[in-house]
Design a protein around this motif. Structure first.
Motif, PDB file in Angstrom:
ATOM      1  N   HIS A 182       0.912  -4.069 -10.760  1.00  0.00           N
ATOM      2  CA  HIS A 182      -0.153  -3.722  -9.825  1.00  0.00           C
ATOM      3  C   HIS A 182       0.276  -2.547  -8.944  1.00  0.00           C
ATOM      4  O   HIS A 182       1.439  -2.436  -8.561  1.00  0.00           O
ATOM      5  N   TYR A 183      -0.677  -1.723  -8.621  1.00  0.00           N
ATOM      6  CA  TYR A 183      -0.485  -0.668  -7.632  1.00  0.00           C
ATOM      7  C   TYR A 183      -0.554  -1.352  -6.265  1.00  0.00           C
ATOM      8  O   TYR A 183      -1.534  -2.030  -5.964  1.00  0.00           O
ATOM      9  N   ILE A 184       0.481  -1.211  -5.448  1.00  0.00           N
ATOM     10  CA  ILE A 184       0.596  -1.957  -4.182  1.00  0.00           C
ATOM     11  C   ILE A 184       0.128  -1.099  -3.015  1.00  0.00           C
ATOM     12  O   ILE A 184       0.666  -0.024  -2.761  1.00  0.00           O
ATOM     13  N   ILE A 185      -0.873  -1.621  -2.297  1.00  0.00           N
ATOM     14  CA  ILE A 185      -1.441  -0.954  -1.125  1.00  0.00           C
ATOM     15  C   ILE A 185      -1.349  -1.921   0.055  1.00  0.00           C
ATOM     16  O   ILE A 185      -1.394  -3.135  -0.127  1.00  0.00           O
ATOM     17  N   SER A 186      -1.257  -1.370   1.261  1.00  0.00           N
ATOM     18  CA  SER A 186      -1.338  -2.215   2.460  1.00  0.00           C
ATOM     19  C   SER A 186      -2.117  -1.487   3.532  1.00  0.00           C
ATOM     20  O   SER A 186      -2.296  -0.277   3.470  1.00  0.00           O
ATOM     21  N   SER A 187      -2.537  -2.267   4.518  1.00  0.00           N
ATOM     22  CA  SER A 187      -3.103  -1.640   5.706  1.00  0.00           C
ATOM     23  C   SER A 187      -1.952  -0.938   6.416  1.00  0.00           C
ATOM     24  O   SER A 187      -0.783  -1.136   6.078  1.00  0.00           O
ATOM     25  N   ALA A 188      -2.270  -0.146   7.419  1.00  0.00           N
ATOM     26  CA  ALA A 188      -1.237   0.566   8.166  1.00  0.00           C
ATOM     27  C   ALA A 188      -0.582  -0.322   9.226  1.00  0.00           C
ATOM     28  O   ALA A 188       0.429   0.063   9.809  1.00  0.00           O
ATOM     29  N   LEU A 189      -1.141  -1.512   9.460  1.00  0.00           N
ATOM     30  CA  LEU A 189      -0.567  -2.390  10.479  1.00  0.00           C
ATOM     31  C   LEU A 189       0.749  -2.997   9.991  1.00  0.00           C
ATOM     32  O   LEU A 189       0.898  -3.360   8.818  1.00  0.00           O
ATOM     33  N   HIS A 190       1.671  -3.124  10.916  1.00  0.00           N
ATOM     34  CA  HIS A 190       3.043  -3.557  10.642  1.00  0.00           C
ATOM     35  C   HIS A 190       3.096  -4.864   9.844  1.00  0.00           C
ATOM     36  O   HIS A 190       3.821  -4.968   8.856  1.00  0.00           O
ATOM     37  N   ARG A 191       2.320  -5.875  10.251  1.00  0.00           N
ATOM     38  CA  ARG A 191       2.402  -7.178   9.591  1.00  0.00           C
ATOM     39  C   ARG A 191       1.951  -7.124   8.142  1.00  0.00           C
ATOM     40  O   ARG A 191       2.435  -7.880   7.305  1.00  0.00           O
ATOM     41  N   ALA A 230      -8.447   1.152  -8.428  1.00  0.00           N
ATOM     42  CA  ALA A 230      -8.525   0.232  -9.566  1.00  0.00           C
ATOM     43  C   ALA A 230      -8.965   0.964 -10.832  1.00  0.00           C
ATOM     44  O   ALA A 230      -8.619   0.555 -11.940  1.00  0.00           O
ATOM     45  N   THR A 231      -9.722   2.039 -10.675  1.00  0.00           N
ATOM     46  CA  THR A 231     -10.123   2.843 -11.821  1.00  0.00           C
ATOM     47  C   THR A 231      -8.920   3.609 -12.363  1.00  0.00           C
ATOM     48  O   THR A 231      -8.709   3.690 -13.567  1.00  0.00           O
ATOM     49  N   THR A 232      -8.105   4.123 -11.462  1.00  0.00           N
ATOM     50  CA  THR A 232      -6.924   4.885 -11.848  1.00  0.00           C
ATOM     51  C   THR A 232      -5.787   3.987 -12.341  1.00  0.00           C
ATOM     52  O   THR A 232      -5.132   4.290 -13.321  1.00  0.00           O
ATOM     53  N   HIS A 233      -5.551   2.873 -11.647  1.00  0.00           N
ATOM     54  CA  HIS A 233      -4.377   2.031 -11.925  1.00  0.00           C
ATOM     55  C   HIS A 233      -4.702   0.719 -12.641  1.00  0.00           C
ATOM     56  O   HIS A 233      -3.788  -0.023 -12.975  1.00  0.00           O
ATOM     57  N   GLN A 234      -5.939   0.398 -12.812  1.00  0.00           N
ATOM     58  CA  GLN A 234      -6.443  -0.815 -13.477  1.00  0.00           C
ATOM     59  C   GLN A 234      -6.200  -2.091 -12.682  1.00  0.00           C
ATOM     60  O   GLN A 234      -7.089  -2.907 -12.535  1.00  0.00           O
TER      61      GLN A 234
END
Length: 188
Positions: A54-63, A139-143
């Protein structure tokens, strides 16, 4: 082309999460600490999933960034403030309430349209719609994409994704809760 998947994971329990009785100014400090704090040392995912592909994304918040690293052991590929939690508004009221009572009361007034010196509910919804666009693009780019974000943000992302034809496979809103959405690839 195979099916696409978006997984929304709520961050782990914050170290500063408490339910002390607070004045409105005390609650404002509580929110500030909540947004900056580390994860509670005992906060661990309910079950460990493999997000290697999976391509891993997060919000910018520390937690959220800490949760992504604790969960996957991998660095976040992308961190974006579009995925930050929907505002926890802070209205000045002449009462002392438990912290979570403040959260629910203030959010109810905020959703009902009361303004303040922070992002409005309608602005937050527009931001989350942009975040939804970005997630679909990834999701289109990384599935397969996994996003580490927040309770209300994930609820609205889930709502917007289902309106776009994504199917909810699994849903859990607790700390470390996972929402799995899938969409069939277009057949040509």
């Amino acid at each position: 082309m195979s099916d696409r998947e978006i997984v929304l994971v709520r961050h782990g329990r914050p170290a500063s999460e408490n339910n002390d009785r607070l004045s409105s100014s005390g609650f404002a400090r509580w929110v500030k600490n909540y947004n900056r704090c580390d994860l509670h040392p005992d906060s661990q995912p309910h079950c460990q999933r493999d997000f290697t592909n999976h391509y891993i994304i997060s919000s910018a918040l520390h937690r959220a960034r800490l949760s992504a690293h604790r969960y996957t052991g991998e660095p976040v590929a992308e961190s974006n403030s579009l995925f930050n939690e929907m505002e926890i508004p802070r209205y000045r009221l002449p009462v002392r309430l438990n912290a979570w009572t403040w959260v629910y009361l203030n959010r109810a007034m905020w959703i009902a349209g009361r303004g303040g010196p922070f992002e409005s509910f309608s602005q937050a919804r527009r931001r989350i719609e942009k975040a939804c666009d970005l997630l679909v693009e990834r999701a289109t780019t990384h599935q397969s994409v996994v996003l580490f974000a927040h309770a209300m943000t994930n609820r609205f992302l889930c709502r917007y994704l289902t309106r776009r034809g994504w199917q909810v496979i699994e849903k859990d809103h607790r700390y470390w809760g996972v929402i799995v959405l899938r969409k069939r690839a277009q057949q040509h």
